[in-house]
Design an enzyme around this catalytic site. Sequence first.
Site: not given
Ligand code: AMP
Length: 436
Positions: A37, A233, A392, A415
């Site tokens: 950064r 999610k 991210g 973000g």
């Molecule tokens: P996000 O912040 O929504 O981009 O999510 C990132 C997180 O999603 C990471 O910490 C991953 O470990 C988690 N993740 C990815 N695939 C899965 C899965 N199949 N089940 C549970 N968590 C997951």
Amino acid sequence: MNKMSVKDLKDLKGKNVLVRCDFNVPMKDGVITDENRIQGALPTIKYLLDAGAKVTLCSHMGKPHSIFSAEVKLNKKDLKKVDAGETTKEALIEKAKKDEPKKLTLAPVAKRLNELLDGKVVFATDVIGKDAKAKRDALKEGEAVLLENLRFHWEEEKKDEGFCKELAYNADIYVNDAFGTAHRSHASTAAIVEYGIVKTAVCGFLIEKELEVMADTLENPQRPFVAILGGAKVADKLNVINNLLEKCDTLIIGGGMAYTFLKAKGYEVGTSLLDEEKIDYCKEMLEKAAKAGKEILLPIDTVTTDHFPEPIDEAIETKIVPSNKIPADKMGMDIGKKTRKLYAKKIKKAKSVIWNGPMGVFENPTLAQGTIAVAEALAKVYGKCTTIIGGGDSAAAVQQLGYADKMTHISTGGGASLELFEGKVLPGIACLNEKN
Ligand code: AMP
């Protein structure tokens, strides 16, 4: 891009310029562990210094408890501890006041900047106090001062007008180069301009580059345009899914969010991550894609385990099963081998790709193979396809794998780039002056 940038400014010599940077770098025991950064901010700062401007730099660092404000704010986590009788408000405030000036100070960033900019940068130990004002007043042409952590004042996040005026102080020009916080509407990211305190407001080179690549690809992509979404999610990415589906030709889904889509198709997903409330939404998206003649690709096979790794990098046994045959007691943790091939094939034919979110629980080496496969497929099309990594976890994965220089663009704001993918206007950009 129709916003003015520093390049559009004339006669910078002797002008007081306030620059909002994103110096929220990872630190361990006062040592900067990743200076990306800082490096990202250098082109704008150098340009201004070379042009003879007097430069005031500002940034936040972490999430402090507003210790420079009369009222110290406690967050929800702290208040829970107080309610549970584990500690008192007074003790927490005392601790924050003692620890945070050391832990969350920008002093190490100022030191590093000073090294990188040949001794032209000093540090002010406050933001709008005596030291900041004295150092801003004393700046000569081609010199810079970095103010202390903006979030030591609650007024920063609350857009307090008095704070904005003091932060602006003698600024003739405001430059926003903090893409990582451009989706936040805070005093230093937007309000200082929105309140009409500084009239000349432009973006720096970093924001200009982020927008040029990402906004242009979203608006005028070379086709086929493939969007890859992963992460935990569905609920966190509803608007991203909807907006990207309208823009892309193929939407590839992986990560935890894939299982709600699979459930929407009528498959059983065992104990995999599932957003019950979003099953209908996923059905709607599948229908929307079909009607528009677009493709949503879901994992055809899945790496399963019988529990979630604890600790996250625990050595764990896996079994790959077809996605429509996930056993009731198994959890989907990554995309399987056939899916990796399928996704790589799509990427190979694409002319533009944007990617946000890992394909599996990539923090565990055994469950990182899907994420690695996507990163590799993107690296392979280097030069033939515009590849954009939306910050991210996916950015971290690409960097760790050593593919950073094989991507067209890796965003510095997870973000902020997600909000761009959602089709939102970012406050830190909306407030800037339009080009004539
Ligand atoms: P996000 O912040 O929504 O981009 O999510 C990132 C997180 O999603 C990471 O910490 C991953 O470990 C988690 N993740 C990815 N695939 C899965 C899965 N199949 N089940 C549970 N968590 C997951």
